[in-house]
Design a protein around this motif. Structure first.
Motif, PDB file in Angstrom:
ATOM      1  N   SER A 145       0.827  -1.210   0.000  1.00 24.75           N
ATOM      2  CA  SER A 145       0.000   0.000   0.000  1.00 24.75           C
ATOM      3  C   SER A 145       0.862   1.261   0.000  1.00 24.75           C
ATOM      4  CB  SER A 145      -0.938   0.008   1.208  1.00 24.75           C
ATOM      5  OG  SER A 145      -1.736  -1.161   1.218  1.00 24.75           O
ATOM      6  N   LEU A 146       1.981   1.225   0.743  1.00 27.83           N
ATOM      7  CA  LEU A 146       2.887   2.375   0.762  1.00 27.83           C
ATOM      8  C   LEU A 146       3.561   2.553  -0.603  1.00 27.83           C
ATOM      9  CD1 LEU A 146       4.526   1.832   4.288  1.00 27.83           C
ATOM     10  CD2 LEU A 146       2.567   3.270   3.703  1.00 27.83           C
ATOM     11  N   GLU A 147       3.853   1.432  -1.259  1.00 26.33           N
ATOM     12  CA  GLU A 147       4.404   1.496  -2.623  1.00 26.33           C
ATOM     13  C   GLU A 147       3.399   2.144  -3.571  1.00 26.33           C
ATOM     14  OE1 GLU A 147       5.304  -2.598  -3.437  1.00 26.33           O
ATOM     15  OE2 GLU A 147       6.816  -2.685  -1.853  1.00 26.33           O
ATOM     16  N   LEU A 148       2.124   1.786  -3.415  1.00 27.19           N
ATOM     17  CA  LEU A 148       1.083   2.345  -4.289  1.00 27.19           C
ATOM     18  C   LEU A 148       0.809   3.813  -3.972  1.00 27.19           C
ATOM     19  CD1 LEU A 148      -1.380  -0.651  -4.591  1.00 27.19           C
ATOM     20  CD2 LEU A 148       0.123   0.278  -6.339  1.00 27.19           C
ATOM     21  N   LEU A 149       0.974   4.205  -2.707  1.00 23.86           N
ATOM     22  CA  LEU A 149       0.835   5.633  -2.366  1.00 23.86           C
ATOM     23  C   LEU A 149       1.929   6.451  -3.059  1.00 23.86           C
ATOM     24  CD1 LEU A 149      -0.019   5.488   1.451  1.00 23.86           C
ATOM     25  CD2 LEU A 149      -1.579   6.080  -0.418  1.00 23.86           C
ATOM     26  N   THR A 150       3.147   5.902  -3.107  1.00 25.99           N
ATOM     27  CA  THR A 150       4.255   6.581  -3.792  1.00 25.99           C
ATOM     28  C   THR A 150       3.907   6.781  -5.264  1.00 25.99           C
ATOM     29  OG1 THR A 150       5.847   5.553  -2.290  1.00 25.99           O
ATOM     30  CG2 THR A 150       6.723   6.454  -4.338  1.00 25.99           C
ATOM     31  N   LYS A 151       3.409   5.705  -5.910  1.00 26.98           N
ATOM     32  CA  LYS A 151       3.026   5.797  -7.328  1.00 26.98           C
ATOM     33  C   LYS A 151       1.814   6.702  -7.495  1.00 26.98           C
ATOM     34  CE  LYS A 151       3.420   4.868 -11.629  1.00 26.98           C
ATOM     35  NZ  LYS A 151       4.613   5.256 -12.393  1.00 26.98           N
ATOM     36  N   GLY A 152       0.857   6.577  -6.568  1.00 21.23           N
ATOM     37  CA  GLY A 152      -0.354   7.403  -6.622  1.00 21.23           C
ATOM     38  C   GLY A 152      -0.045   8.884  -6.536  1.00 21.23           C
ATOM     39  N   ARG A 153       0.953   9.241  -5.700  1.00 28.75           N
ATOM     40  CA  ARG A 153       1.378  10.646  -5.563  1.00 28.75           C
ATOM     41  C   ARG A 153       1.892  11.180  -6.900  1.00 28.75           C
ATOM     42  NH1 ARG A 153      -0.421  14.435  -3.013  1.00 28.75           N
ATOM     43  NH2 ARG A 153      -0.444  15.242  -5.109  1.00 28.75           N
ATOM     44  N   LYS A 154       2.682  10.353  -7.591  1.00 30.46           N
ATOM     45  CA  LYS A 154       3.230  10.770  -8.894  1.00 30.46           C
ATOM     46  C   LYS A 154       2.118  10.934  -9.929  1.00 30.46           C
ATOM     47  CE  LYS A 154       7.725   8.702  -7.983  1.00 30.46           C
ATOM     48  NZ  LYS A 154       8.506   7.471  -8.055  1.00 30.46           N
ATOM     49  N   LEU A 155       1.169   9.992  -9.928  1.00 32.35           N
ATOM     50  CA  LEU A 155       0.045  10.079 -10.878  1.00 32.35           C
ATOM     51  C   LEU A 155      -0.805  11.317 -10.592  1.00 32.35           C
ATOM     52  CD1 LEU A 155      -1.106   6.326 -10.942  1.00 32.35           C
ATOM     53  CD2 LEU A 155       0.240   7.503 -12.683  1.00 32.35           C
ATOM     54  N   ALA A 156      -1.069  11.578  -9.297  1.00 38.89           N
ATOM     55  CA  ALA A 156      -1.877  12.749  -8.912  1.00 38.89           C
ATOM     56  C   ALA A 156      -1.181  14.045  -9.324  1.00 38.89           C
ATOM     57  CB  ALA A 156      -2.131  12.731  -7.406  1.00 38.89           C
ATOM     58  N   ASN A 157       0.151  14.094  -9.172  1.00 39.44           N
ATOM     59  CA  ASN A 157       0.900  15.284  -9.599  1.00 39.44           C
ATOM     60  C   ASN A 157       0.757  15.506 -11.098  1.00 39.44           C
ATOM     61  OD1 ASN A 157       1.742  15.630  -6.984  1.00 39.44           O
ATOM     62  ND2 ASN A 157       3.810  14.838  -7.298  1.00 39.44           N
ATOM     63  N   GLN A 158       0.831  14.417 -11.867  1.00 43.86           N
ATOM     64  CA  GLN A 158       0.699  14.532 -13.324  1.00 43.86           C
ATOM     65  C   GLN A 158      -0.695  15.017 -13.720  1.00 43.86           C
ATOM     66  OE1 GLN A 158       2.661  10.507 -14.264  1.00 43.86           O
ATOM     67  NE2 GLN A 158       2.633  11.545 -16.227  1.00 43.86           N
ATOM     68  N   LEU A 159      -1.688  14.548 -12.973  1.00 44.04           N
ATOM     69  CA  LEU A 159      -3.086  14.881 -13.304  1.00 44.04           C
ATOM     70  C   LEU A 159      -3.541  16.198 -12.665  1.00 44.04           C
ATOM     71  CD1 LEU A 159      -4.508  11.290 -12.789  1.00 44.04           C
ATOM     72  CD2 LEU A 159      -4.393  12.500 -14.977  1.00 44.04           C
ATOM     73  N   GLY A 160      -2.711  16.748 -11.772  1.00 44.86           N
ATOM     74  CA  GLY A 160      -3.084  17.989 -11.087  1.00 44.86           C
ATOM     75  C   GLY A 160      -4.247  17.809 -10.132  1.00 44.86           C
ATOM     76  N   CYS A 161      -4.302  16.626  -9.477  1.00 41.27           N
ATOM     77  CA  CYS A 161      -5.395  16.372  -8.522  1.00 41.27           C
ATOM     78  C   CYS A 161      -4.794  15.923  -7.192  1.00 41.27           C
ATOM     79  CB  CYS A 161      -6.360  15.316  -9.076  1.00 41.27           C
ATOM     80  SG  CYS A 161      -5.635  13.676  -9.241  1.00 41.27           S
ATOM     81  N   GLN A 162      -5.661  15.521  -6.256  1.00 42.06           N
ATOM     82  CA  GLN A 162      -5.202  15.125  -4.932  1.00 42.06           C
ATOM     83  C   GLN A 162      -5.059  13.604  -4.830  1.00 42.06           C
ATOM     84  OE1 GLN A 162      -7.945  17.024  -2.085  1.00 42.06           O
ATOM     85  NE2 GLN A 162      -6.350  18.547  -1.743  1.00 42.06           N
ATOM     86  N   LEU A 163      -4.230  13.180  -3.859  1.00 37.83           N
ATOM     87  CA  LEU A 163      -4.099  11.757  -3.539  1.00 37.83           C
ATOM     88  C   LEU A 163      -4.865  11.491  -2.252  1.00 37.83           C
ATOM     89  CD1 LEU A 163      -2.812   8.905  -3.828  1.00 37.83           C
ATOM     90  CD2 LEU A 163      -0.865   9.772  -2.514  1.00 37.83           C
ATOM     91  N   GLU A 164      -5.793  10.536  -2.314  1.00 39.91           N
ATOM     92  CA  GLU A 164      -6.589  10.170  -1.132  1.00 39.91           C
ATOM     93  C   GLU A 164      -6.357   8.696  -0.806  1.00 39.91           C
ATOM     94  OE1 GLU A 164     -10.534  11.760  -0.859  1.00 39.91           O
ATOM     95  OE2 GLU A 164     -10.227  13.140  -2.532  1.00 39.91           O
TER      96      GLU A 164
END
Length: 338
Positions: free
Chosen positions: A19-38
């Motif tokens: 889950s922590l690995e996916l949060l790291t990836k999720g943060r990068k995806l959210a930055n690219q999309l200009g949205c938030q990570l929840e």
């Protein structure tokens, strides 16, 4: 609204590594999309759980805390995600390709008619042109995974339905904490999301067996393939591993032949490892195996076939039979490690 969500798996009150690995990836995806990570956590006695996830860049943490939510059972967790997603309308949802993720993901995607790609090895953002409909979709999640037994790598997109859902195996993504990040904690009333009838199963007792090895965290991995020839051949690898303070892994072909235990299998249908040094012994290097070890620091291939696919990604190649090379290595390290 339309943010990136990660379902965080718990063992007791500890968030799982996947889950922590996916949060790291999720943060990068959210930055690219200009949205938030929840992030979503569902369990019992979860005071302070935010300290585990905020360092990974989480903007909002949804906490569902009730006695019936741990140990995990299917119905309450499926209701939480389904009902929360109906309110929040996420564009992406990620979860681990674990026993829990493989149970929960299909339930939620089916309830929301959103579709799901399992066992992704890469996630990217890109566009897709539907030539038949004459439409171009921007900022879609590319869900990338081997297909047809690993003979091709497929990129799967979901243009219309939301959320775009994917599961990823532990070890495929790398976890990296984001310094001093602080998010918002939202504590939900579980009863509003989970009907009482969902608590139909009660877990009376659990026995969790500890792993016999630490392949995922080992700095040196010695892996054997079908070319090791037998279970006795693998005994040589264990002897070499003892000298090098390494862990022993195996290819699927070696496991299927009964040379090594399944829990040591590396590749698309096994573990993903990132050691500093990977020694591949008698491994041909099919795409399924390479998917599980290609991010190793240095790769040494011991193989009598000069054209083995593993040699194409190896930093060093020792051309010879394992029966000839490995005993010499054992002898050398025994002599020089004193």
């Amino acid at each position: 609204m339309n943010n990136v969500f990660v379902y965080c798996e718990l063992e007791g009150t500890t968030v799982a590594d996947v889950s922590l690995e996916l949060l790291t990836k999720g943060r990068k995806l959210a930055n690219q999309l200009g949205c938030q990570l929840e992030a979503i956590v569902a369990g019992n006695s979860l005071d302070g759980v935010e300290k585990q996830v905020f360092p990974y860049g989480v903007d909002k943490l949804h906490v569902f805390d009730a006695p019936g939510l741990f140990p995990y059972t299917t119905l309450p967790h499926a209701s939480i995600l389904t009902n929360l997603f109906k309110e929040e309308h996420p564009q992406i949802c990620l979860m681990g390709a674990t026993v829990i993720g493989r149970d929960l993901g299909p339930r939620v995607s089916s309830a929301l008619t959103s579709g799901l790609t399992a066992d992704c090895t890469s996630l990217e953002i890109g566009s897709y042109e539907d030539k038949k409909a004459g439409k171009t979709y921007e900022n879609l999640l590319y869900q990338i995974r081997p297909a047809f037994g690993g003979n091709i790598v497929a990129t799967i997109v979901n243009p219309e339905n939301r959320p775009q859902m994917a599961t990823v195996r532990e070890g495929v993504m790398k976890k990296e904490a984001v310094a001093s990040h602080r998010g918002e904690v939202i504590r939900h009333d579980v009863a509003k999301y989970v009907p009482e009838t969902d608590y139909v199963i009660k877990v009376i007792d659990r026995h969790v067996e500890k792993a016999k090895h630490n392949l995922k965290g080992a700095p040196i991995v010695i892996a054997g393939g079908y070319g090791m020839g037998s279970k006795e051949g693998f005994d040589m690898l264990f002897e070499l591993a003892k000298e090098l303070h390494a862990e022993v892994g195996a290819s699927r072909a070696a496991v299927d032949a009964g040379f090594c235990d399944h829990d040591r299998q590396i590749g698309q249908t096994g573990l993903t490892v990132h050691p500093k040094l990977y020694i591949a012994c008698g491994i041909s290097g099919q795409i399924q195996h390479i998917a599980g070890m290609q991010d190793s620091g240095i790769i040494i291939s011991i193989n009598n076939d000069e054209n083995a696919p593993i040699n194409a990604i190896a930093d060093y190649i020792i051309n010879g039979t394992v029966e000839e090379v490995i005993p010499k290595m054992i002898k050398y390290y025994k002599k020089n490690s004193k």
